[in-house]
Design a protein around this motif. Structure first.
Motif, PDB file in Angstrom:
ATOM      1  N   SER A 154       0.818  -1.220   0.000  1.00 36.97           N
ATOM      2  CA  SER A 154       0.000   0.000   0.000  1.00 36.97           C
ATOM      3  C   SER A 154       0.845   1.260   0.000  1.00 36.97           C
ATOM      4  O   SER A 154       0.320   2.361  -0.069  1.00 36.97           O
ATOM      5  CB  SER A 154      -0.947  -0.003   1.206  1.00 36.97           C
ATOM      6  OG  SER A 154      -0.202  -0.078   2.401  1.00 36.97           O
ATOM      7  N   GLY A 155       2.150   1.143   0.102  1.00 39.23           N
ATOM      8  CA  GLY A 155       3.053   2.289   0.049  1.00 39.23           C
ATOM      9  C   GLY A 155       3.084   3.066   1.355  1.00 39.23           C
ATOM     10  O   GLY A 155       2.176   2.988   2.171  1.00 39.23           O
ATOM     11  N   GLN A 156       4.170   3.796   1.535  1.00 40.82           N
ATOM     12  CA  GLN A 156       4.318   4.617   2.734  1.00 40.82           C
ATOM     13  C   GLN A 156       5.220   5.798   2.414  1.00 40.82           C
ATOM     14  O   GLN A 156       6.284   5.637   1.845  1.00 40.82           O
ATOM     15  CB  GLN A 156       4.914   3.801   3.895  1.00 40.82           C
ATOM     16  CG  GLN A 156       5.250   4.664   5.094  1.00 40.82           C
ATOM     17  CD  GLN A 156       5.482   3.885   6.371  1.00 40.82           C
ATOM     18  OE1 GLN A 156       4.625   3.921   7.218  1.00 40.82           O
ATOM     19  NE2 GLN A 156       6.627   3.224   6.516  1.00 40.82           N
ATOM     20  N   LEU A 157       4.770   6.980   2.784  1.00 43.99           N
ATOM     21  CA  LEU A 157       5.582   8.179   2.696  1.00 43.99           C
ATOM     22  C   LEU A 157       6.288   8.347   4.032  1.00 43.99           C
ATOM     23  O   LEU A 157       5.651   8.258   5.083  1.00 43.99           O
ATOM     24  CB  LEU A 157       4.702   9.408   2.406  1.00 43.99           C
ATOM     25  CG  LEU A 157       5.437  10.713   2.151  1.00 43.99           C
ATOM     26  CD1 LEU A 157       6.235  10.631   0.863  1.00 43.99           C
ATOM     27  CD2 LEU A 157       4.438  11.853   2.070  1.00 43.99           C
ATOM     28  N   VAL A 158       7.606   8.553   3.995  1.00 47.49           N
ATOM     29  CA  VAL A 158       8.391   8.686   5.222  1.00 47.49           C
ATOM     30  C   VAL A 158       9.129  10.029   5.169  1.00 47.49           C
ATOM     31  O   VAL A 158       9.894  10.292   4.251  1.00 47.49           O
ATOM     32  CB  VAL A 158       9.415   7.535   5.367  1.00 47.49           C
ATOM     33  CG1 VAL A 158      10.251   7.731   6.626  1.00 47.49           C
ATOM     34  CG2 VAL A 158       8.712   6.195   5.385  1.00 47.49           C
ATOM     35  N   ALA A 159       8.858  10.866   6.170  1.00 48.99           N
ATOM     36  CA  ALA A 159       9.570  12.136   6.336  1.00 48.99           C
ATOM     37  C   ALA A 159      10.480  11.999   7.548  1.00 48.99           C
ATOM     38  O   ALA A 159      10.063  11.481   8.583  1.00 48.99           O
ATOM     39  CB  ALA A 159       8.586  13.276   6.539  1.00 48.99           C
ATOM     40  N   SER A 160      11.730  12.441   7.402  1.00 47.22           N
ATOM     41  CA  SER A 160      12.682  12.303   8.505  1.00 47.22           C
ATOM     42  C   SER A 160      13.563  13.537   8.601  1.00 47.22           C
ATOM     43  O   SER A 160      13.784  14.246   7.625  1.00 47.22           O
ATOM     44  CB  SER A 160      13.531  11.040   8.354  1.00 47.22           C
ATOM     45  OG  SER A 160      14.227  11.058   7.137  1.00 47.22           O
ATOM     46  N   ALA A 161      14.091  13.763   9.803  1.00 47.25           N
ATOM     47  CA  ALA A 161      15.026  14.858  10.051  1.00 47.25           C
ATOM     48  C   ALA A 161      15.937  14.456  11.194  1.00 47.25           C
ATOM     49  O   ALA A 161      15.517  13.765  12.123  1.00 47.25           O
ATOM     50  CB  ALA A 161      14.281  16.138  10.394  1.00 47.25           C
ATOM     51  N   GLY A 162      17.179  14.860  11.107  1.00 47.87           N
ATOM     52  CA  GLY A 162      18.133  14.513  12.150  1.00 47.87           C
ATOM     53  C   GLY A 162      19.476  15.143  11.893  1.00 47.87           C
ATOM     54  O   GLY A 162      19.575  16.180  11.227  1.00 47.87           O
ATOM     55  N   VAL A 163      20.506  14.527  12.420  1.00 45.61           N
ATOM     56  CA  VAL A 163      21.877  15.021  12.254  1.00 45.61           C
ATOM     57  C   VAL A 163      22.798  13.875  11.831  1.00 45.61           C
ATOM     58  O   VAL A 163      22.602  12.731  12.220  1.00 45.61           O
ATOM     59  CB  VAL A 163      22.431  15.687  13.543  1.00 45.61           C
ATOM     60  CG1 VAL A 163      21.679  16.967  13.842  1.00 45.61           C
ATOM     61  CG2 VAL A 163      22.406  14.749  14.717  1.00 45.61           C
TER      62      VAL A 163
END
Length: 167
Positions: A154-163
């Motif tokens: 079914s798909g998945q959108l993944v947003a990420s932020a870090g260092v």
């Protein structure tokens, strides 16, 4: 045969004369997946292969989610290639593509004693497509943001932020 051999020698010569993009980086990040609708924590690395290209493996563990007695655990492994369109002293802009393996476990705890307990797990392979930004702040710490779409059932959108930390 001679043309193929000449092409291989030419390509190997080109690859050996290209400069490495930058240094190796390791890091950590927070992620949000739209299919599981939950936050996760991840680790990643970035290994330069040649100018403008790096290999970036990562692992994301989504925090367990519980609804109506069902508990879901989701873990994903990624092997991406990052191609840098822009990589100056302040900003690095890249497109990414790669492989994904997602492992999902669902369990049910019947605390009322009506239907029993059960659990099931499944693992699937998918593809990653996306992009990201590195923000060079002039230290060994490199903040970044990334968004990708995992092409999986079914798909998945993944947003990420870090260092990322420069080694």
């Amino acid at each position: 045969m001679k043309k193929t051999l000449f092409s291989i020698i030419l390509m190997l010569g080109f690859l050996s004369t290209t400069q490495a993009q930058e240094e190796t980086r390791i890091g950590g990040f927070l992620a949000y997946g739209t299919e599981i609708e939950n936050l996760g924590i991840g680790v990643n690395a970035e290994f330069p292969v040649m100018e403008k290209l790096s290999i970036s493996p990562s692992v994301i563990y989504y925090f367990p989610k519980e609804e109506y007695g069902f508990k879901m655990n989701w873990l994903e492994f990624n092997a991406n290639a990052n191609y840098y369109f822009l990589n100056n002293s302040d900003l690095g802009v890249y497109a990414l593509g790669g492989l994904n393996y997602s492992s999902i476990k669902v369990s049910y705890d019947d605390s009322w004693g009506m239907g029993g307990n059960f659990s099931a797990s499944d693992g699937r392979f998918g593809l990653n497509l996306g992009g990201g930004l590195n923000f060079d702040i002039g230290s060994s710490i490199l903040p970044f943001a990334e968004i990708k779409y995992v092409i999986l059932d079914s798909g998945q959108l993944v947003a990420s932020a870090g260092v990322k930390f420069k080694l």
